[in-house]
Design an enzyme around this catalytic site. Structure first.
Site, PDB file in Angstrom:
ATOM      1  N   ALA A 255      73.627   9.507  10.664  1.00 28.93           N
ATOM      2  CA  ALA A 255      72.857  10.570  10.022  1.00 28.93           C
ATOM      3  C   ALA A 255      72.731  11.740  10.993  1.00 28.93           C
ATOM      4  O   ALA A 255      73.335  11.736  12.072  1.00 28.93           O
ATOM      5  CB  ALA A 255      71.490  10.054   9.613  1.00 28.93           C
ATOM      6  N   LYS A 256      71.974  12.712  10.572  1.00 28.29           N
ATOM      7  CA  LYS A 256      71.857  13.926  11.375  1.00 28.29           C
ATOM      8  C   LYS A 256      71.348  13.636  12.787  1.00 28.29           C
ATOM      9  O   LYS A 256      71.620  14.364  13.722  1.00 28.29           O
ATOM     10  CB  LYS A 256      70.909  14.927  10.699  1.00 28.29           C
TER      11      LYS A 256
END
Ligand code: GLU
Length: 285
Positions: A255-256
């Site tokens: 994810a980010k």
């Protein structure tokens, strides 16, 4: 809208410009390109930029740069144009409104003033880790005034409780989800005047004549919801291929937060795209 879909393979890359692309996106997009190439078809780049608070122009620029660096090419998209322009969801609101009209006329959606936490998420694809909230059927309205415009209220799709919804996936085979159990009445329209992720993707994949949807496995359940929309609209369902997710050492989906695995960072460290592509090819062989 024309239903004259040709049999030629058309795939798509549908990034959301709300952050830098990481290795997980890259592998899924590479798989999408491989499948389009093997089928001798085309690839469409579509920017899923409906979430105006999270999407930023600098991430759009980064998407072009990073995907090009990786060796990906697309035949249609915001930067190269094509017969199904515009390819940015922000610019496609008239198409979504038209389909809201159709769903409303068919009586399969209803206004839902009840606000739940999932309502806040409705513009984004529901990725793994997002808990699936089953909207309580008791909150369905028993009657509401006929309207011609969505107005400032959320709208939900009324799912057929207890019905099994099959999803045929090119990698996972047939899976099936039970409406009302695995997922409930889902958002199709937000009170701020935008379609939900589920509706926008179906409208665009149909309009852009996408024959196969390749994306991450965390969106498998969305395929069941989207199938209900395809049925309600009388449209053919595209083929699906949900790619395996890349995970970190703790087993979490990338994810980010995994800045180190952003394509940008890998490039700066001198990683070669060919090395990545070879690794993926041998992994999936
Ligand atoms: N735009 C979505 C995302 O970034 C992908 C949606 C799709 O491929 O259907 O997760």
């Amino acid at each position: 809208m024309s239903d004259d879909h040709s049999h030629r393979y058309r795939g798509r890359l549908a990034p959301t410009p709300s952050g830098l692309l990481h290795l997980g996106h890259a592998r899924t997009f590479w798989i999408a390109q491989q499948r389009a190439e093997q089928a001798g078809g085309d690839l469409v780049l579509r920017l899923e930029d409906l979430d105006r608070t999270r999407c930023k122009p600098e991430y759009v620029t980064a998407i072009y740069a990073d995907l090009t660096w990786l060796g990906l090419r697309w035949q249609e998209g915001p930067d190269v144009g094509g017969p199904h322009a515009p390819y940015e969801q922000q610019a496609r609101l008239p198409f979504y409104s038209e389909i809201w009209q159709q769903l409303n006329a068919a009586g399969v959606i209803y206004p839902s003033p009840h606000s739940r936490r999932d309502v806040q998420q409705a513009l984004s694809a529901p990725h793994e880790g997002d808990r699936e909230l089953i909207f309580p059927p008791a909150l369905r309205p028993t009657a509401f005034a006929a309207v011609q415009e969505p107005g400032a209220v959320n709208w939900r799709f009324c799912v057929p409780d207890g019905e099994s919804i099959p999803v045929v996936d090119g990698r996972l085979g047939q899976v099936s989800y039970k409406a009302g159990v695995d997922f409930g009445d889902f958002l199709v329209w937000r009170k701020d005047g935008f379609p939900s992720y589920e509706l926008a993707v179906v409208v665009d994949d149909h309009a852009m004549q996408i024959s196969e949807v390749v994306r991450g496995e965390d969106l498998l359940l969305s395929a069941a919801k989207q199938s209900l929309l395809y049925h309600a609209l009388g449209w053919a369902i595209p083929a699906f291929y949900h790619a395996p997710l890349l995970r970190d050492r703790q087993g979490r989906r990338l994810a980010k937060r995994h800045q180190a695995l952003a394509l940008r960072s890998l490039r700066q460290e001198g990683v070669q795209p060919a090395t990545l592509r070879q690794a993926w090819a041998s992994e999936l062989a």
